[in-house]
Structure formats: C-alpha cells, structure tokens
Design a protein around this motif. Structure first.
Motif, PDB file in Angstrom:
ATOM      1  N   LYS A 127       4.199  29.646  -4.522  1.00 56.24           N
ATOM      2  CA  LYS A 127       2.941  30.226  -4.025  1.00 56.24           C
ATOM      3  C   LYS A 127       2.497  31.429  -4.834  1.00 56.24           C
ATOM      4  CE  LYS A 127      -0.490  30.717  -1.133  1.00 56.24           C
ATOM      5  NZ  LYS A 127      -1.172  31.804  -1.874  1.00 56.24           N
ATOM      6  N   SER A 128       3.328  31.908  -5.746  1.00 47.80           N
ATOM      7  CA  SER A 128       3.051  33.136  -6.497  1.00 47.80           C
ATOM      8  C   SER A 128       2.934  34.326  -5.554  1.00 47.80           C
ATOM      9  CB  SER A 128       1.764  33.002  -7.335  1.00 47.80           C
ATOM     10  OG  SER A 128       1.692  34.034  -8.299  1.00 47.80           O
ATOM     11  N   GLY A 129       3.845  34.375  -4.582  1.00 47.08           N
ATOM     12  CA  GLY A 129       3.837  35.456  -3.599  1.00 47.08           C
ATOM     13  C   GLY A 129       4.205  36.792  -4.231  1.00 47.08           C
ATOM     14  N   ASN A 130       3.272  37.730  -4.198  1.00 42.26           N
ATOM     15  CA  ASN A 130       3.515  39.043  -4.792  1.00 42.26           C
ATOM     16  C   ASN A 130       4.508  39.858  -3.972  1.00 42.26           C
ATOM     17  OD1 ASN A 130       1.608  39.012  -7.111  1.00 42.26           O
ATOM     18  ND2 ASN A 130       0.096  38.699  -5.494  1.00 42.26           N
ATOM     19  N   GLY A 131       4.349  39.818  -2.654  1.00 42.91           N
ATOM     20  CA  GLY A 131       5.287  40.536  -1.797  1.00 42.91           C
ATOM     21  C   GLY A 131       6.707  40.006  -1.957  1.00 42.91           C
ATOM     22  N   ALA A 132       6.826  38.689  -2.084  1.00 45.69           N
ATOM     23  CA  ALA A 132       8.147  38.076  -2.264  1.00 45.69           C
ATOM     24  C   ALA A 132       8.779  38.531  -3.574  1.00 45.69           C
ATOM     25  CB  ALA A 132       8.019  36.555  -2.236  1.00 45.69           C
ATOM     26  N   ALA A 133       7.975  38.628  -4.639  1.00 46.35           N
ATOM     27  CA  ALA A 133       8.498  39.082  -5.935  1.00 46.35           C
ATOM     28  C   ALA A 133       9.010  40.510  -5.839  1.00 46.35           C
ATOM     29  CB  ALA A 133       7.405  38.984  -6.997  1.00 46.35           C
ATOM     30  N   ILE A 134       8.268  41.377  -5.179  1.00 43.75           N
ATOM     31  CA  ILE A 134       8.677  42.778  -5.044  1.00 43.75           C
ATOM     32  C   ILE A 134       9.939  42.874  -4.189  1.00 43.75           C
ATOM     33  CG2 ILE A 134       7.976  45.068  -4.227  1.00 43.75           C
ATOM     34  CD1 ILE A 134       5.046  44.113  -4.749  1.00 43.75           C
ATOM     35  N   ALA A 135      10.009  42.057  -3.126  1.00 43.25           N
ATOM     36  CA  ALA A 135      11.205  42.037  -2.282  1.00 43.25           C
ATOM     37  C   ALA A 135      12.430  41.642  -3.099  1.00 43.25           C
ATOM     38  CB  ALA A 135      11.011  41.077  -1.109  1.00 43.25           C
ATOM     39  N   LEU A 136      12.276  40.647  -3.961  1.00 46.12           N
ATOM     40  CA  LEU A 136      13.397  40.208  -4.801  1.00 46.12           C
ATOM     41  C   LEU A 136      13.800  41.294  -5.794  1.00 46.12           C
ATOM     42  CD1 LEU A 136      12.249  36.541  -5.443  1.00 46.12           C
ATOM     43  CD2 LEU A 136      14.353  37.222  -4.269  1.00 46.12           C
ATOM     44  N   SER A 137      12.826  42.021  -6.303  1.00 47.99           N
ATOM     45  CA  SER A 137      13.154  43.104  -7.237  1.00 47.99           C
ATOM     46  C   SER A 137      13.982  44.172  -6.541  1.00 47.99           C
ATOM     47  CB  SER A 137      11.874  43.709  -7.822  1.00 47.99           C
ATOM     48  OG  SER A 137      11.198  44.541  -6.896  1.00 47.99           O
ATOM     49  N   GLU A 138      13.648  44.456  -5.291  1.00 52.76           N
ATOM     50  CA  GLU A 138      14.412  45.440  -4.518  1.00 52.76           C
ATOM     51  C   GLU A 138      15.802  44.909  -4.190  1.00 52.76           C
ATOM     52  OE1 GLU A 138      10.570  47.542  -2.271  1.00 52.76           O
ATOM     53  OE2 GLU A 138      11.929  46.247  -1.137  1.00 52.76           O
ATOM     54  N   ALA A 139      15.883  43.619  -3.889  1.00 55.02           N
ATOM     55  CA  ALA A 139      17.173  43.015  -3.550  1.00 55.02           C
ATOM     56  C   ALA A 139      18.121  43.020  -4.746  1.00 55.02           C
ATOM     57  CB  ALA A 139      16.973  41.588  -3.051  1.00 55.02           C
ATOM     58  N   VAL A 140      17.589  42.817  -5.927  1.00 56.51           N
ATOM     59  CA  VAL A 140      18.417  42.738  -7.133  1.00 56.51           C
ATOM     60  C   VAL A 140      18.779  44.107  -7.680  1.00 56.51           C
ATOM     61  CG1 VAL A 140      18.442  42.008  -9.567  1.00 56.51           C
ATOM     62  CG2 VAL A 140      17.586  40.453  -7.809  1.00 56.51           C
ATOM     63  N   ALA A 141      17.791  45.021  -7.691  1.00 57.11           N
ATOM     64  CA  ALA A 141      17.992  46.299  -8.389  1.00 57.11           C
ATOM     65  C   ALA A 141      17.950  47.533  -7.498  1.00 57.11           C
ATOM     66  CB  ALA A 141      16.957  46.443  -9.498  1.00 57.11           C
ATOM     67  N   GLY A 142      17.654  47.365  -6.221  1.00 57.14           N
ATOM     68  CA  GLY A 142      17.596  48.522  -5.331  1.00 57.14           C
ATOM     69  C   GLY A 142      16.210  49.085  -5.179  1.00 57.14           C
TER      70      GLY A 142
END
Length: 436
Positions: A127-142
C-alpha cells in the motif's frame, strides 16, 4: 493553493540548485528508447549490465521509492536475527499522526496499538503506507533519525554514489507535520539518481529475492477479519490484471510527490531473464508530470530489453580446438578439456554475428611457443574461454564482471615424458624440418 504553489517553486529551485552543484551529475543524450522523463535506466538484473540510460547519474526526487531502502534494512534485520516477523511494535504518537494524516498514502494505524513487523512491512510494500514505514524505522533503529543514518551508510556500502536519504518513507519533509527526523531540515528531500535506484533494486533482488513475492502482490487485506480490516491495493499498475498489466512484472515500487513527480522502479522476468527499469519524473506529450506515463515508459524500456536482445550461449565447441588441446612434452599428445558452464550472455540481435569466443591459456601453463606444457593435472585450471568482439559494456557497479568468461579445466592427467622420449621427439622434429 498557495501552499501547493510554494512547494512547486521550492522544488524547482532545489532541482536547479542541485543541477548546478557538484552533487549533480552530467546530463546525457537521449535514450535508445526515447524516454520522456527527467532520468531513466534499464539494467539486466542478473549481470547489472546497463542496457539503456538517460541522465542516469543525476540525483532527483524519488518519493516513496525511498521505501526500497527501508525494505532492504528491514529484511537485513530479519536475516541477522535483530527482529522477527512475529515481533510486535507499539505505535508511537508520531506514527499515529502521520498514519492518519489526510492526503498521505497509508494504512490507518491506531494510537498505542501493537502491530507485527510482518503487518507493517506488507502495508509499506503493497500500500506504500508511510506510517508503516516510519514505524518500521523506529522498530529497527529506535528512532527515524537513527534509521536515516543507517540508510545513508547502507547506500554507501551497496556502492551507490548519488543519493541523500532524509526519511524512511519518501514523504517530503515539509509534509511530516513538523516531525521530520532529527538531523534533517524541513525542506530536505530524498534524492537518488536513476542508476543508484537501479543499484538498490539490483542488490535488493539479489540479496533478498523474497521481496518480489510481496511487491508482486496485487491486493491483500490488512488485518483481515478484524474491525481494522482494510483492502490494500498495490500502487504498481504493471501487475497482472491492472491498467498497464505487463507480462512478468512483479515489483518493485512507485513514488509520487509534487517535488519528485511520478517515479517508478519496476522489474519483470520472462523465460529466466529479468530486467530492472527506473523512471524518474515521467512526462506526458505536453511535458507535464504523468502518473500513467511512468508505467507506459517503463513497459517501453522493458520491451526493448526483451525484444531487441537475445540470450546467446557459447561452449568449447565454438572454438577451433573444440574439446582437446595438444600438450608439449607430454606422455600423451593431447588432453581433453572442459568448462564448468557455458558462457551465457544477452546481446543485441544485430551484434550476434560479430561475436564469438576464444580460448586463452594461462601463461604459467604454456611454454615459450604458447602451447600447453606438460605436466597437466586432471581438474587443473589451464585457461579461460573468453567472449570476444563484444562492444564495451557499462555496469551499475564497478565490481561487476566486465568480461564474459569461464574457466577451462583439464579433464585428465598428462604426465611429462622422460628425457629419452623428449629427445627422440626433438630429433624427429628436427629431421622432419630438414627433409620435409
């Protein structure tokens, strides 16, 4: 309306500034396929060989194609055991606000709820979810700011040269409601050249081919069977049964912002041959950004690769020596030779007749006359089968193989003849030369 005008003026100014700076690349001539875009490239996904290109090293806006780097880092974290697909991540206030902001591509995420890495990943890729991408960035890198540092570091590691990542989603920073990553500015944009986007796609497919299963998914329900059930529709219109359906298409990512225009990194495979194409800011016949044209032009480039090129295969049978070589000073007069695999190369159909292969022996295996010298051990590498008369090729990475060649091995052992036998042969050759 003023806000949109300001964005467009700012975007034009930034592009002009970058084009004049040392960060920018050199504008090249028209592509073979006559692509109407700010930049474009077509690459063989197996070899990394550039087939067609235009303005390929100019850094330009890439919008949500940025998510391909986020995909790479998430898949790498999974591969290294840093996170697991079943791990859950509780949505931060930043993610909640951006995942529910009007006008942004998203799967709505609830404040304080936990979602699995798999759910967030599929929402980002399909879906190209922007919120999902940011959530994953936080999950991976803090934090997204720390993740952005990793994005740029990974780009350098992958061999990319013209890039600047400023967030994990591909949004324009000024659309992030003042919550753009620390260390970046409100007017910063994700900038990558067409060649570097192709490099990222090449490495993503090579290192994590499973990405294509998700990027090739046309439709999928998010949290099916719950009150959050949401039908995700892939943004890639080249997929099967879509508006610009293209045979073999299965990825990778679209992108659209006022700054970047309509962009697309696509890939398709037919009969074991895969190509990658990148279109940056596709234009219509009037020179205006066009969402449809990115798919039309991507298909045009893919067609060029599939129809104008052919896979050619060469073996020892295509040489004068065939599968045997004479051996100087050996107990046997010749040795059988073999290759571990044939040379397979995609060539323009009109260039095939001028191409061919030749056998080149290793210098340490030959005598002064250039002939194979005994002793020869079974399985020993004695030379290479090399493609000749091919036009000099360009590759997206310097480290990729530039000469099409395969190793040649001895199929049996040939011991060196003793002194008496060698002397008798030499006398015989001498007498033959004198008396004919």
């Amino acid at each position: 309306m003023k806000k949109v005008t300001l964005k467009k003026n700012l975007s034009a100014a930034m592009i002009s500034l970058l084009a004049l700076s040392s960060f920018g690349g050199t504008v090249h001539g028209e592509s073979k396929t006559g692509i109407n875009a700010d930049a474009a490239i077509l690459v063989n996904a197996e070899t990394g060989k550039i087939v067609d290109k235009y303005n390929e090293d100019q850094p330009l806006g890439v919008a949500s194609m940025t998510k391909m780097m986020t995909e790479y880092l998430v898949l790498e974290a999974i591969d290294k055991g840093k996170i697991e697909w079943t791990d859950t991540y509780k949505i931060s206030d930043k993610v909640y606000q951006l995942a529910n902001a009007p006008g942004l591509s998203n799967v709505p995420l609830r404040a304080g709820d936990a979602y699995t890495i798999k759910e967030l990943y599929e929402a980002m890729v399909i879906k190209s979810g922007n919120g999902a991408a940011i959530a994953l960035s936080e999950a991976v890198a803090g934090s997204e700011g720390e993740f952005v540092k990793r994005m740029n570091a990974k780009a350098a590691q992958l061999g990319m040269e013209h890039y600047k990542f400023v967030n994990s989603s591909g949004l324009s920073n000024y659309d992030m409601l003042g919550m753009h990553p620390e260390g970046t500015g409100v007017n910063d944009e994700n900038m990558v050249s067409a060649e570097d986007m192709a490099t990222l796609a090449y490495r993503l497919i090579k290192d994590y081919p499973e990405v294509l299963k998700t990027s090739g998914t046309n439709y999928k329900y998010f949290r099916k069977g719950t009150d959050e059930e949401y039908l995700m529709k892939n943004t890639n219109a080249l997929l099967k049964d879509r508006a610009y359906s293209y045979k073999g298409a299965d990825g990778l990512k679209t992108g659209t912002t006022p700054f970047a225009g309509s962009t697309f990194t696509g890939t398709a495979e037919r009969d074991g041959v895969r190509y990658i194409t990148v279109i940056l800011d596709a234009k219509d016949q009037y020179g205006q950004p066009s969402s449809a044209e990115r798919f039309i032009q991507a298909a045009k480039m893919l067609d060029y690769g599939f129809t104008q090129y052919e896979t050619v295969q060469y073996t020892l049978d295509d040489t004068e020596t065939k599968d045997a070589l004479p051996v100087q000073d050996g107990k046997e007069a010749e040795v059988k030779i073999t290759v571990d695999k044939p040379i397979k190369v995609r060539m323009m159909k009109k260039e095939i007749k001028q191409a061919g292969v030749e056998l080149k022996l290793d210098k340490d295996k030959t005598g002064e006359d250039g002939k194979l010298q005994a002793p020869v051990e079974k399985g020993e590498k004695i030379g290479e089968l090399v493609l000749k008369n091919e036009k000099e090729a360009e590759y997206i990475l310097d480290g990729l193989q530039r000469d099409q060649k395969v190793n040649v091995y001895a199929s049996s052992t040939v011991e060196k003849a003793n002194w008496f036998v060698r002397s008798a042969r030499n006398i015989g050759e001498f007498l033959k030369d004198i008396f004919g």
